[in-house]
Scaffold this motif. Structure first.
Motif, PDB file in Angstrom:
ATOM      1  N   LEU A   1       0.814  -1.214   0.000  1.00 12.73           N
ATOM      2  CA  LEU A   1       0.000   0.000   0.000  1.00 12.73           C
ATOM      3  C   LEU A   1       0.847   1.264   0.000  1.00 12.73           C
ATOM      4  CD1 LEU A   1      -2.977  -0.720   2.445  1.00 12.73           C
ATOM      5  CD2 LEU A   1      -3.032  -0.495  -0.028  1.00 12.73           C
ATOM      6  N   SER A   2       2.082   1.162  -0.431  1.00 10.05           N
ATOM      7  CA  SER A   2       2.888   2.364  -0.451  1.00 10.05           C
ATOM      8  C   SER A   2       3.837   2.323  -1.639  1.00 10.05           C
ATOM      9  CB  SER A   2       3.686   2.503   0.850  1.00 10.05           C
ATOM     10  OG  SER A   2       4.484   1.364   1.055  1.00 10.05           O
TER      11      SER A   2
ATOM     12  N   ASN B   1     -11.731   7.732   3.961  1.00  8.95           N
ATOM     13  CA  ASN B   1     -10.884   6.559   3.742  1.00  8.95           C
ATOM     14  C   ASN B   1     -11.685   5.314   3.344  1.00  8.95           C
ATOM     15  OD1 ASN B   1     -11.534   7.270   6.582  1.00  8.95           O
ATOM     16  ND2 ASN B   1     -10.898   5.159   6.975  1.00  8.95           N
ATOM     17  N   THR B   2     -13.010   5.344   3.558  1.00  7.26           N
ATOM     18  CA  THR B   2     -13.830   4.180   3.203  1.00  7.26           C
ATOM     19  C   THR B   2     -14.231   4.188   1.736  1.00  7.26           C
ATOM     20  OG1 THR B   2     -15.936   5.262   3.681  1.00  7.26           O
ATOM     21  CG2 THR B   2     -14.804   4.174   5.533  1.00  7.26           C
TER      22      THR B   2
ATOM     23  N   TRP C   1      -5.447   5.481 -10.464  1.00  6.48           N
ATOM     24  CA  TRP C   1      -4.832   4.237 -10.023  1.00  6.48           C
ATOM     25  C   TRP C   1      -5.322   3.815  -8.640  1.00  6.48           C
ATOM     26  CZ3 TRP C   1      -2.466   4.446  -5.373  1.00  6.48           C
ATOM     27  CH2 TRP C   1      -1.878   5.649  -4.967  1.00  6.48           C
ATOM     28  N   ALA C   2      -5.779   4.793  -7.834  1.00  7.29           N
ATOM     29  CA  ALA C   2      -6.200   4.501  -6.467  1.00  7.29           C
ATOM     30  C   ALA C   2      -7.675   4.128  -6.366  1.00  7.29           C
ATOM     31  CB  ALA C   2      -5.915   5.710  -5.570  1.00  7.29           C
TER      32      ALA C   2
ATOM     33  N   GLY D   1      -4.010   0.097  -9.496  1.00  6.44           N
ATOM     34  CA  GLY D   1      -3.093   0.174  -8.355  1.00  6.44           C
ATOM     35  C   GLY D   1      -3.820  -0.283  -7.112  1.00  6.44           C
ATOM     36  N   PRO D   2      -3.180  -0.147  -5.971  1.00  5.52           N
ATOM     37  CA  PRO D   2      -3.883  -0.474  -4.731  1.00  5.52           C
ATOM     38  C   PRO D   2      -5.089   0.445  -4.542  1.00  5.52           C
ATOM     39  CG  PRO D   2      -1.809   0.669  -4.279  1.00  5.52           C
ATOM     40  CD  PRO D   2      -1.816   0.341  -5.747  1.00  5.52           C
ATOM     41  N   TYR D   3      -6.167  -0.105  -3.997  1.00  2.00           N
ATOM     42  CA  TYR D   3      -7.377   0.692  -3.757  1.00  2.00           C
ATOM     43  C   TYR D   3      -7.142   1.590  -2.548  1.00  2.00           C
ATOM     44  CZ  TYR D   3     -12.278   1.702  -2.570  1.00  2.00           C
ATOM     45  OH  TYR D   3     -13.460   2.334  -2.262  1.00  2.00           O
ATOM     46  N   GLU D   4      -7.009   2.879  -2.801  1.00  2.00           N
ATOM     47  CA  GLU D   4      -6.701   3.833  -1.738  1.00  2.00           C
ATOM     48  C   GLU D   4      -7.625   5.049  -1.818  1.00  2.00           C
ATOM     49  OE1 GLU D   4      -2.648   4.980  -1.352  1.00  2.00           O
ATOM     50  OE2 GLU D   4      -1.862   2.944  -1.469  1.00  2.00           O
TER      51      GLU D   4
END
Ligand SMILES: [Zn+2]
Length: 219
Positions: free
Chosen positions: A153-154, A175-176, A199-200, A206-209
């Protein structure tokens, strides 16, 4: 060498500069993508009162003029809003190029900081509280630490937008990826140059952020 200007004339110029911002209001509003509504919610007299008590005696019209013209200063006192990171490396930005946000803790590059502060004014008007921050500018060593604890996640150290002072991680439900606060930001943040990058997003490669927002206008 030419003679200096007469003293009376110098004083006249100096007093003008001290109460009127060099930035003209229409240009500032256009360039920064802000609207009059933001200026209206800035507590003009309160801002001036907190920053420069000696101006309280000034005529009200001058205080209002100063607040409406100095959009950059009124949202984050002491922050120029002008990026000065040329030549700096990711995660190694000079302290002088960073501005501290409203929580007196998190920092961003000057232009990103001012834009986020403007977004925060609108957000606070909507929800009654500041945007909740869990992360902002990260030094290179901090990015190494995050990478070690959350490798999936980074970003690879040296590549994160956090290292450029152009990203924040948000909380308080944002954040949810659901709820009123996330949706409001999804609808409004782009007007201030901020976005939850593709990407988020869910299925974005990418990672789901959903908590990760970047100042795309400054990249
Ligand atoms: Zn992030």
């Amino acid at each position: 060498m030419a003679d200096p200007m007469p003293k009376a004339q110098v004083n006249q110029i100096a007093s003008t500069v001290s109460v009127v911002s060099a930035v003209s209001f229409p240009n500032a509003a256009t360039a920064a993508g802000i609207g009059v509504e933001n200026l209206a919610v800035v507590p003009a007299e309160g801002t001036v009162q907190a920053a420069t008590p000696n101006l309280l005696a000034a005529p009200k019209t001058i205080i209002v003029s100063r607040a409406s013209r100095a959009g950059e200063r009124s949202v984050l006192p002491g922050c120029s809003g002008i990026p000065t990171t040329t030549g700096a490396s990711n995660g190694q930005l000079p302290e002088s190029s960073l501005c501290t946000l409203w929580d007196s803790d998190h920092r961003l590059r000057a232009d990103a900081a001012v834009s986020l502060a403007k977004l925060n004014i609108a957000y606070k008007q909507e929800f009654g509280n500041d945007i909740c921050l869990t992360d902002s500018y990260r030094t290179l060593s901090e990015q190494y630490a995050v990478r070690a604890s959350k490798p999936t996640l980074s970003a690879v150290p040296g590549t994160s937008e956090h290292g450029w002072g152009l990203a924040v991680d948000l909380c308080d439900g944002v954040n949810t990826g659901t709820g009123a606060r996330f949706q409001w930001l999804a609808d409004n943040a782009s007007s201030y140059g901020w976005e939850n990058p593709d990407w988020a997003k869910s299925g974005g490669g990418g990672p789901y952020e959903p908590w990760h927002w970047e100042y795309a206008a400054g990249q």
